[in-house]
Motif scaffolding. Structure first.
Motif, mmCIF file in Angstrom:
data_model
loop_
_atom_site.group_PDB
_atom_site.id
_atom_site.type_symbol
_atom_site.label_atom_id
_atom_site.label_comp_id
_atom_site.label_asym_id
_atom_site.label_seq_id
_atom_site.Cartn_x
_atom_site.Cartn_y
_atom_site.Cartn_z
ATOM 1 N N ILE A 196 0.840 -1.208 0.000
ATOM 2 C CA ILE A 196 0.000 0.000 0.000
ATOM 3 C C ILE A 196 0.871 1.252 0.000
ATOM 4 C CG2 ILE A 196 -1.655 1.337 1.362
ATOM 5 C CD1 ILE A 196 -2.873 -1.329 2.250
ATOM 6 N N ARG A 197 1.967 1.200 0.756
ATOM 7 C CA ARG A 197 2.874 2.349 0.815
ATOM 8 C C ARG A 197 3.418 2.700 -0.577
ATOM 9 N NH1 ARG A 197 8.353 3.258 0.959
ATOM 10 N NH2 ARG A 197 9.084 4.933 2.322
ATOM 11 N N TRP B 173 2.007 1.771 -3.488
ATOM 12 C CA TRP B 173 0.915 1.928 -4.458
ATOM 13 C C TRP B 173 0.157 3.248 -4.315
ATOM 14 C CZ3 TRP B 173 -4.477 2.061 -3.603
ATOM 15 C CH2 TRP B 173 -5.276 1.891 -4.727
ATOM 16 N N LEU B 174 -0.109 3.661 -3.074
ATOM 17 C CA LEU B 174 -0.986 4.811 -2.843
ATOM 18 C C LEU B 174 -0.505 6.096 -3.512
ATOM 19 C CD1 LEU B 174 -3.627 5.569 -1.465
ATOM 20 C CD2 LEU B 174 -2.338 6.089 0.620
ATOM 21 N N PRO C 39 2.675 8.523 2.280
ATOM 22 C CA PRO C 39 2.461 7.491 3.309
ATOM 23 C C PRO C 39 3.642 7.412 4.267
ATOM 24 C CG PRO C 39 2.224 6.617 1.067
ATOM 25 C CD PRO C 39 2.909 7.940 0.962
ATOM 26 N N ILE D 148 -4.259 4.122 7.941
ATOM 27 C CA ILE D 148 -4.645 2.848 7.350
ATOM 28 C C ILE D 148 -4.052 1.737 8.215
ATOM 29 C CG2 ILE D 148 -4.330 1.309 5.372
ATOM 30 C CD1 ILE D 148 -4.364 3.753 3.577
ATOM 31 N N VAL E 56 -10.031 5.137 -1.229
ATOM 32 C CA VAL E 56 -9.195 6.095 -1.953
ATOM 33 C C VAL E 56 -9.966 7.383 -2.236
ATOM 34 C CG1 VAL E 56 -7.998 6.522 -4.139
ATOM 35 C CG2 VAL E 56 -7.699 4.340 -2.958
ATOM 36 N N ASN F 145 -9.023 11.112 -0.923
ATOM 37 C CA ASN F 145 -8.924 12.196 -1.904
ATOM 38 C C ASN F 145 -9.769 13.396 -1.485
ATOM 39 O OD1 ASN F 145 -8.134 13.337 -4.517
ATOM 40 N ND2 ASN F 145 -10.265 12.991 -5.115
ATOM 41 N N PHE G 184 -6.958 4.900 -10.791
ATOM 42 C CA PHE G 184 -7.232 3.737 -9.942
ATOM 43 C C PHE G 184 -7.324 2.464 -10.785
ATOM 44 C CE2 PHE G 184 -9.989 0.693 -7.855
ATOM 45 C CZ PHE G 184 -9.472 0.642 -6.572
ATOM 46 N N TRP H 213 -4.806 -0.557 -9.943
ATOM 47 C CA TRP H 213 -5.409 -1.545 -9.050
ATOM 48 C C TRP H 213 -4.832 -2.955 -9.230
ATOM 49 C CZ3 TRP H 213 -7.550 -3.058 -4.841
ATOM 50 C CH2 TRP H 213 -8.151 -4.320 -4.772
#
Length: 283
Positions: free
Chosen positions: A19-20, A22-23, A32, A60, A122, A126, A143, A147
């Motif tokens: 996630i770190r 990807w976000l 992140p 998160i 997400v 945002n 996204f 994804w």
């Protein structure tokens, strides 16, 4: 906008790492924070984590079956929730359903690790990022593009967790967790009372007092002893060592003003900032 990412256990850690990475691809202005890779090895965690918890606008929390009762995860979720709206405290359930959750996490709106739920999360982040909000149409396209990458990494982490040896999980002992929670609680209390700048100022005043005390009663002891033996020249009949009540507190006792001033400034600072330190006998 800073987003704090919390984990406990090997599978949770791998998901948090994914996630770190990807976000920021989806929300470019989101930064992140993930432990421990964002902390230099060998440093204490407390001040780093306290600063990040205080600065983060969302959290998160990567929840798996192995960390459902993690004290550390619960503590970080509670700390974030005191700063931001509960809607921005986001437990992501990895291989779990809402019915599997109990305890403190039930007060937050959970996110299942599936495409529609992650997309809603997400979108919420945002919207909270008011200074740099992406248009929804743009965010939808980004996204959809990224994804599959996150889905593949998290799926792989879940499969590895199913076949991995539970003893290999990065699980801290209860004592280690409680010690870290206590240390972080103290750090957050410092933040609440004015932050680490206030803490640094207190340290400086304590240091000045200790140095001056040593100068008077160790380095200059022979001179100090002579002054005390002839104290009528340095302390009035109505005075004391701390409040000598003479016109010139130095008066051939050159370092005494340093000690007296550092002591008084330290006491003044403690009282002014309501710091929980006793400054007199019987308090």
């Amino acid at each position: 906008m800073k987003v704090f990412i919390s984990w406990s256990g090997e599978t949770s850690k791998k998901v948090a790492e994914a996630i770190r990475e990807w976000l920021p691809q989806v929300l470019q202005t989101v930064k992140p924070y993930f432990t421990p890779s964002d902390i230099e090895k060998g440093t204490r965690w407390s001040s780093d984590i306290a600063n990040e918890l205080d600065d983060s606008m969302a959290g998160i929390f990567c929840v798996t079956k192995e960390n459902l009762s993690s004290q550390w995860l619960m503590f970080e979720a509670g700390a974030i929730s005191k700063r931001v709206e509960h809607s921005l405290v986001c437990p992501i359930l990895i291989g779990l359903e809402n019915s599997d959750i109990n305890g403190p996490l039930t007060q937050f709106q959970t996110t299942l690790f599936e495409k529609s739920d992650i997309k809603k999360l997400v979108l919420d982040i945002n919207k909270a990022n008011k200074e740099h909000t992406l248009e929804e149409s743009v965010l939808n396209n980004v996204f959809e593009k990224f994804w599959p990458e996150l889905d593949a990494k998290v799926t792989a982490a879940m499969k590895a967790g199913e076949v991995g040896d539970a003893h290999d999980a990065d699980i801290r002992s209860d004592r280690e967790v409680l010690e870290e929670v206590l240390e972080l609680s103290r750090a957050l209390a410092i933040q609440k009372s004015g932050g680490f700048k206030l803490h640094d100022e207190l340290n400086k005043r304590i240091s000045n007092f200790l140095v001056s005390y040593r100068v008077i009663f160790e380095d200059d002891w022979e001179h100090t002893k002579g002054c005390l033996e002839n104290s009528e020249y340095f302390i009035s009949e109505q005075g004391s060592f701390i409040e000598p009540r003479v016109s010139d507190e130095g008066n051939n006792w050159g370092n005494r003003p340093f000690l007296l001033n550092s002591y008084r400034r330290l006491i003044e600072y403690i009282h002014k900032n309501n710091i929980d330190i006793k400054t007199a006998y019987g308090e």
